[in-house]
Design an enzyme around this catalytic site. Structure first.
Site, PDB file in Angstrom:
ATOM      1  N   ARG A  70      20.265  59.920  42.596  1.00  6.62           N
ATOM      2  CA  ARG A  70      21.020  59.018  43.461  1.00  6.62           C
ATOM      3  C   ARG A  70      20.856  59.455  44.908  1.00  6.62           C
ATOM      4  O   ARG A  70      20.667  60.631  45.201  1.00  6.62           O
ATOM      5  CB  ARG A  70      22.510  59.043  43.091  1.00  6.62           C
ATOM      6  N   TYR A 199      15.117  54.500  40.101  1.00  3.14           N
ATOM      7  CA  TYR A 199      15.719  55.621  39.371  1.00  3.14           C
ATOM      8  C   TYR A 199      17.184  55.377  38.985  1.00  3.14           C
ATOM      9  O   TYR A 199      18.018  55.069  39.844  1.00  3.14           O
ATOM     10  CB  TYR A 199      15.657  56.913  40.201  1.00  3.14           C
ATOM     11  N   GLY A 200      17.495  55.582  37.743  1.00  2.00           N
ATOM     12  CA  GLY A 200      18.851  55.724  37.199  1.00  2.00           C
ATOM     13  C   GLY A 200      19.964  55.003  37.929  1.00  2.00           C
ATOM     14  O   GLY A 200      19.981  53.781  38.046  1.00  2.00           O
ATOM     15  N   LYS A 208      26.817  53.097  37.850  1.00  2.00           N
ATOM     16  CA  LYS A 208      27.654  53.573  38.945  1.00  2.00           C
ATOM     17  C   LYS A 208      28.020  52.448  39.920  1.00  2.00           C
ATOM     18  O   LYS A 208      29.145  52.398  40.419  1.00  2.00           O
ATOM     19  CB  LYS A 208      26.961  54.725  39.680  1.00  2.00           C
ATOM     20  N   HIS A 228      35.238  58.129  36.740  1.00  2.00           N
ATOM     21  CA  HIS A 228      34.035  58.877  36.352  1.00  2.00           C
ATOM     22  C   HIS A 228      34.432  59.895  35.279  1.00  2.00           C
ATOM     23  O   HIS A 228      34.493  61.093  35.537  1.00  2.00           O
ATOM     24  CB  HIS A 228      33.473  59.574  37.602  1.00  2.00           C
ATOM     25  N   SER A 250      29.067  64.895  38.833  1.00  2.00           N
ATOM     26  CA  SER A 250      27.765  64.748  38.187  1.00  2.00           C
ATOM     27  C   SER A 250      27.198  66.116  37.805  1.00  2.00           C
ATOM     28  O   SER A 250      27.285  67.066  38.577  1.00  2.00           O
ATOM     29  CB  SER A 250      26.801  64.039  39.138  1.00  2.00           C
ATOM     30  N   ALA A 251      26.611  66.164  36.622  1.00  2.00           N
ATOM     31  CA  ALA A 251      25.975  67.385  36.101  1.00  2.00           C
ATOM     32  C   ALA A 251      26.939  68.573  36.029  1.00  2.00           C
ATOM     33  O   ALA A 251      26.559  69.715  36.270  1.00  2.00           O
ATOM     34  CB  ALA A 251      24.722  67.738  36.906  1.00  2.00           C
ATOM     35  N   CYS A 252      28.202  68.302  35.713  1.00  2.00           N
ATOM     36  CA  CYS A 252      29.196  69.371  35.548  1.00  2.00           C
ATOM     37  C   CYS A 252      29.766  69.423  34.136  1.00  2.00           C
ATOM     38  O   CYS A 252      30.785  70.065  33.902  1.00  2.00           O
ATOM     39  CB  CYS A 252      30.310  69.224  36.569  1.00  2.00           C
ATOM     40  N   GLY A 253      29.142  68.724  33.190  1.00  2.00           N
ATOM     41  CA  GLY A 253      29.509  68.964  31.802  1.00  2.00           C
ATOM     42  C   GLY A 253      30.230  67.855  31.063  1.00  2.00           C
ATOM     43  O   GLY A 253      30.804  68.111  30.005  1.00  2.00           O
ATOM     44  N   ASN A 256      28.333  67.085  27.744  1.00  2.00           N
ATOM     45  CA  ASN A 256      28.522  68.228  26.844  1.00  2.00           C
ATOM     46  C   ASN A 256      29.912  68.256  26.229  1.00  2.00           C
ATOM     47  O   ASN A 256      30.056  68.445  25.027  1.00  2.00           O
ATOM     48  CB  ASN A 256      28.253  69.537  27.592  1.00  2.00           C
ATOM     49  N   ASP A 279      30.595  59.253  30.422  1.00  2.00           N
ATOM     50  CA  ASP A 279      30.438  59.191  31.885  1.00  2.00           C
ATOM     51  C   ASP A 279      31.475  58.321  32.592  1.00  2.00           C
ATOM     52  O   ASP A 279      31.885  58.651  33.684  1.00  2.00           O
ATOM     53  CB  ASP A 279      29.028  58.685  32.213  1.00  2.00           C
ATOM     54  N   SER A 372      16.047  65.374  35.364  1.00  2.00           N
ATOM     55  CA  SER A 372      15.401  64.494  34.381  1.00  2.00           C
ATOM     56  C   SER A 372      16.436  64.076  33.344  1.00  2.00           C
ATOM     57  O   SER A 372      17.406  64.797  33.103  1.00  2.00           O
ATOM     58  CB  SER A 372      14.224  65.211  33.722  1.00  2.00           C
ATOM     59  N   ARG A 373      16.224  62.917  32.746  1.00  2.00           N
ATOM     60  CA  ARG A 373      17.285  62.323  31.924  1.00  2.00           C
ATOM     61  C   ARG A 373      16.739  61.700  30.643  1.00  2.00           C
ATOM     62  O   ARG A 373      15.563  61.373  30.550  1.00  2.00           O
ATOM     63  CB  ARG A 373      17.976  61.211  32.726  1.00  2.00           C
ATOM     64  N   ARG A 404      32.668  72.698  39.200  1.00  2.00           N
ATOM     65  CA  ARG A 404      32.003  74.003  39.234  1.00  2.00           C
ATOM     66  C   ARG A 404      32.597  74.816  40.359  1.00  2.00           C
ATOM     67  O   ARG A 404      32.379  74.508  41.529  1.00  2.00           O
ATOM     68  CB  ARG A 404      30.510  73.819  39.548  1.00  2.00           C
ATOM     69  N   GLY A 499      30.785  74.617  23.099  1.00  2.00           N
ATOM     70  CA  GLY A 499      31.680  74.434  21.961  1.00  2.00           C
ATOM     71  C   GLY A 499      32.999  75.198  22.106  1.00  2.00           C
ATOM     72  O   GLY A 499      34.056  74.739  21.655  1.00  2.00           O
TER      73      GLY A 499
HETATM   74  P1  GTP Z   1      26.157  63.370  34.778  1.00  2.00           P
HETATM   75  O1  GTP Z   1      25.444  62.636  33.704  1.00  2.00           O
HETATM   76  O2  GTP Z   1      25.324  63.654  35.970  1.00  2.00           O
HETATM   77  O3  GTP Z   1      27.442  62.709  35.187  1.00  2.00           O
HETATM   78  O4  GTP Z   1      26.449  64.870  34.203  1.00  2.00           O
HETATM   79  P2  GTP Z   1      27.515  65.430  33.152  1.00  2.00           P
HETATM   80  O5  GTP Z   1      28.826  65.668  33.846  1.00  2.00           O
HETATM   81  O6  GTP Z   1      27.533  64.605  31.936  1.00  2.00           O
HETATM   82  O7  GTP Z   1      26.928  66.899  32.836  1.00  2.00           O
HETATM   83  P3  GTP Z   1      26.206  67.462  31.508  1.00  2.00           P
HETATM   84  O8  GTP Z   1      27.135  67.509  30.337  1.00  2.00           O
HETATM   85  O9  GTP Z   1      24.935  66.757  31.336  1.00  2.00           O
HETATM   86  O10 GTP Z   1      25.934  68.976  31.938  1.00  2.00           O
HETATM   87  C1  GTP Z   1      25.197  69.301  33.081  1.00  2.00           C
HETATM   88  C2  GTP Z   1      24.781  70.749  33.060  1.00  2.00           C
HETATM   89  O11 GTP Z   1      25.915  71.604  32.894  1.00  2.00           O
HETATM   90  C3  GTP Z   1      23.832  71.100  31.914  1.00  2.00           C
HETATM   91  O12 GTP Z   1      22.832  71.926  32.398  1.00  2.00           O
HETATM   92  C4  GTP Z   1      24.705  71.829  30.926  1.00  2.00           C
HETATM   93  O13 GTP Z   1      23.965  72.738  30.160  1.00  2.00           O
HETATM   94  C5  GTP Z   1      25.727  72.520  31.824  1.00  2.00           C
HETATM   95  N1  GTP Z   1      27.025  72.715  31.132  1.00  2.00           N
HETATM   96  C6  GTP Z   1      27.737  71.772  30.462  1.00  2.00           C
HETATM   97  N2  GTP Z   1      28.852  72.304  29.900  1.00  2.00           N
HETATM   98  C7  GTP Z   1      28.853  73.606  30.246  1.00  2.00           C
HETATM   99  C8  GTP Z   1      29.755  74.697  29.970  1.00  2.00           C
HETATM  100  O14 GTP Z   1      30.782  74.565  29.308  1.00  2.00           O
HETATM  101  N3  GTP Z   1      29.418  75.907  30.504  1.00  2.00           N
HETATM  102  C9  GTP Z   1      28.292  76.086  31.245  1.00  2.00           C
HETATM  103  N4  GTP Z   1      28.041  77.301  31.732  1.00  2.00           N
HETATM  104  N5  GTP Z   1      27.413  75.097  31.510  1.00  2.00           N
HETATM  105  C10 GTP Z   1      27.695  73.874  31.026  1.00  2.00           C
HETATM  106  C1  SPV Z   2      25.618  60.889  37.791  1.00  2.00           C
HETATM  107  O1  SPV Z   2      24.928  61.277  38.733  1.00  2.00           O
HETATM  108  O2  SPV Z   2      26.862  61.037  37.763  1.00  2.00           O
HETATM  109  C2  SPV Z   2      24.961  60.248  36.624  1.00  2.00           C
HETATM  110  C3  SPV Z   2      23.544  59.909  36.729  1.00  2.00           C
HETATM  111  O3  SPV Z   2      25.615  59.976  35.632  1.00  2.00           O
HETATM  112  S1  SPV Z   2      23.267  58.436  37.608  1.00  2.00           S
HETATM  113  O4  SPV Z   2      23.267  57.324  36.663  1.00  2.00           O
HETATM  114  O5  SPV Z   2      21.961  58.551  38.255  1.00  2.00           O
HETATM  115  O6  SPV Z   2      24.323  58.221  38.568  1.00  2.00           O
HETATM  116 MN    MN Z   3      27.820  60.694  35.854  1.00  2.00          MN
END
Ligand code: GTP
Ligand code: SPV
Ligand code: MN
Length: 589
Positions: A70, A199-200, A208, A228, A250-253, A256, A279, A372-373, A404, A499
């Site tokens: 983004r 892209y995405g 979004k 979100h 984003s990308a904070c878990g 997972n 999401d 990458s996704r 984070r 987990g």
């Molecule tokens: P978006 O799709 O961008 O919104 O991301 P998201 O919030 O769904 O994040 P996602 O679950 O894809 O995790 C992003 C990164 O955080 C990955 O590299 C995971 O391995 C890492 N991660 C997720 N959960 C944990 C956790 O509990 N501990 C740690 N150390 N890393 C984590």
């Molecule tokens: C984010 O960045 O929070 C995502 C990926 O979920 S995107 O769809 O590119 O916004």
């Molecule tokens: Mn997201």
């Protein structure tokens, strides 16, 4: 044509006249049509067909190296008044923006096909669902929207013949020129224009752009919330399921946590986790006064790197069929995909995400882009909730915020009440990630993980949260904050995460039930170290104590940062937020 709705037809005519495509194709969502589009994309090399034996129905796509995330600096909220977009959004006068973008769209689809995609955000027939129509010149977008939304003719079932309540999304990849890339929301017109990206989040306009930026604005006006947030259900040994929603940047878990596999000690007792969404959540008070949430999406657009059978088995399983991979490495020997963190045996005969020959055993560069996704159908997920398609949504017991933070934020704490919880969400901060272009790893304030996604003034957004709390009063979900990312003096994560986050969820649910103990600290209620079940974990109680510690000096600095952050909202910052900050400062001094 798939509809008689004159508002749709008039708008499509207008866009055809503007973009001047050679051909116009309405996407009905049929298998035959999708098959032909896939074949065409493979023929033109827009997509690569992966091993149909190992990864049936799966495709690989590479975007331009300048187009991998983004672009927040090129994303605009164009409300009539600058004040309505607020200080956290880029703004431009809508008339001026239309005048700037119209020449870019003029004739942009000459020599190309225009695809018209009707889609529903939310289960078709749900009172909480909404209709969008995306116009695009990208087959990649069509095939992704097919996974991410309920796409095709049936989406129009949710749109009355005379209704004007649909989001108009216009996208062209144009020539992917980063200097003319614009992702523009016109909330007052129900309209999104996106150009020069492929892209995405920039181009899958249901995600979004609509489900957060436009929908947050609609929600404020219509009495609901677009957030979100992931949604998950936790089933206890008695078979009762409780639902929580969690907002992490984003990308904070989120993905997972949404697909968490409980540790043995919980599994053995009969605990199960069910994924409703990973999401986005649309949240609305139900007839019983509780908050109900739906996941408006139909698939996962998940971060690939770090996803493994160990870290997220369910996510990995979801990608085994009918999935589109974007910007991962291509294992040429097996015609499969690879990314950092998938396993310890990178392919030697491969292409990296840019399409260059790559030897995973020898190469210094990464095989997959950090952002990458995979785009995977939700139905593929082994733990998809039986309530996934429930048009009424699921009732929320708890709302969790998190980010984070290497220091400062403890593993978990509970807000004193809804108003304090809104303050906790409004003052969230997190280290930036690769999900957006820009510097990675700097702490920034990201209220409710919505900084890049709130379609109106953030001060009014806080007010909306406070108003929603008043509506549901004693039925309100309890609010918590978590941080899986505290690091030790060597920069290593202290908490095992993944987990094992179940252990924290268990305390959270027990608190919602009035069962678990807590102590009152300056920042909220915290578990005592013995309240977190660490059975089967190799962590001594000093470490848990440390994870839960509140460093007063750091928090005093935090309060000063919050004050600076709040200052930009001027008189649109609700009084409640000011008094919450004052109370925090008082408790710390
Ligand atoms: P978006 O799709 O961008 O919104 O991301 P998201 O919030 O769904 O994040 P996602 O679950 O894809 O995790 C992003 C990164 O955080 C990955 O590299 C995971 O391995 C890492 N991660 C997720 N959960 C944990 C956790 O509990 N501990 C740690 N150390 N890393 C984590
Ligand atoms: C984010 O960045 O929070 C995502 C990926 O979920 S995107 O769809 O590119 O916004
Ligand atoms: Mn997201």
């Amino acid at each position: 044509m798939l509809t008689n709705n004159q508002n749709v037809l008039n708008w499509v005519d207008e866009m055809v006249n503007l973009c001047k495509p050679d051909k116009v194709v309405w996407i009905d969502g049929s298998e035959t049509q999708l098959k032909l589009l896939k074949e065409e994309a493979i023929k033109t090399k827009e997509m690569i067909e992966l091993s149909q034996e190992k990864l049936p129905g799966c495709l690989l796509h590479r975007t331009q190296p300048n187009d991998v995330a983004r672009v927040e600096d090129r994303t605009f909220i164009c409300s009539k008044s600058k004040d309505d977009a607020g200080p956290t959004n880029n703004w431009c006068d809508p008339k001026e923006m239309y005048e700037k973008l119209t020449p870019l769209f003029d004739g942009v689809m000459k020599g190309r096909t225009m695809y018209i995609i009707p889609y529903s955000m939310g289960p078709i027939g749900s009172p909480m669902a909404k209709v969008g129509v995306e116009i695009t010149d990208s087959i990649y977008v069509v095939l992704n929207m097919n996974i991410m939304t309920r796409m095709g003719k049936s989406a129009f079932e949710n749109l009355d013949e005379n209704s004007n309540d649909f989001v108009r999304g216009l996208h062209s990849k144009a020539n992917v020129d980063p200097d003319n890339r614009y992702i523009v929301q016109f909330p007052e017109d129900n309209t999104i224009w996106s150009i020069n990206s492929a892209y995405g989040g920039n181009v899958l306009l249901g995600k979004k752009c609509f489900a957060l930026r436009i929908a947050s604005y609609q929600g404020k006006n219509e009495g609901w919330m677009a957030e979100h947030m992931l949604i998950l259900g936790i089933e206890n040994p008695k078979g009762e399921v409780k639902y929580v929603a969690a907002a992490f940047p984003s990308a904070c878990g989120k993905t997972n946590l949404a697909m968490l596999i409980p540790p043995e000690i919980y599994k053995d007792q009969g605990y199960k986790v069910w994924t409703v969404g990973d999401d986005i959540a649309w949240i609305k008070p139900g007839e019983d006064g509780r908050l109900y949430a739906i996941n408006p999406e139909n698939g996962f657009f998940g971060v690939a790197p770090g996803t493994s059978a160990k870290s997220n088995f369910n996510a990995l399983e979801s990608t085994k069929k009918n999935t589109i991979f974007t910007n991962v490495a291509h294992d040429l020997e097996n015609n499969t995909v690879w990314w950092e963190g998938l396993n310890d045996s990178p392919p030697e005969n491969a292409m990296d995400w840019t399409g260059k020959p790559w030897n995973g055993k020898k190469s210094e560069v990464k095989g997959a882009h950090p952002n990458s996704r995979f785009t995977a159908p939700a139905k593929n997920c082994p733990c998809i909730s039986p309530e996934f398609d429930n048009p009424q949504g699921v009732p929320l017991s708890a709302i969790i915020f998190g980010g984070r933070r290497a220091k400062t934020a403890p593993l978990v704490y509970q807000a004193f009440d809804w108003e304090h919880g809104v303050f906790v969400g409004a003052t969230m901060a997190s280290e930036t990630t690769a999900a957006a272009t820009g510097e990675v790893g700097v702490v920034r304030r990201d209220p409710m993980a919505m900084l890049p996604f709130c379609g109106y003034h953030m001060g009014d957004y806080f007010k909306h949260w406070l108003d929603m709390g008043k509506k549901i009063s004693d039925k309100a979900p309890k609010i918590f904050n978590v941080n899986w990312f505290r690091t030790d003096e060597n920069g290593k994560f202290i908490w095992p995460g993944f987990g094992d986050n179940m252990r924290v969820l268990a305390w959270i649910l027990d608190r919602c039930d009035g069962k678990a103990c807590a102590v009152k600290t300056e920042i909220g209620y915290e578990p005592r170290p013995e309240d977190i079940n660490t059975q089967g974990l190799d962590l001594d109680s000093d470490i848990i104590k440390d994870l839960l510690s509140v460093d007063r000096d750091l928090w005093k600095k935090e309060a000063d940062e919050i004050e600076k952050f709040f200052a930009q909202f001027g008189n649109r910052l609700p009084e409640e937020m000011k008094s919450q900050l004052k109370n925090l400062k008082d408790r710390l001094s």
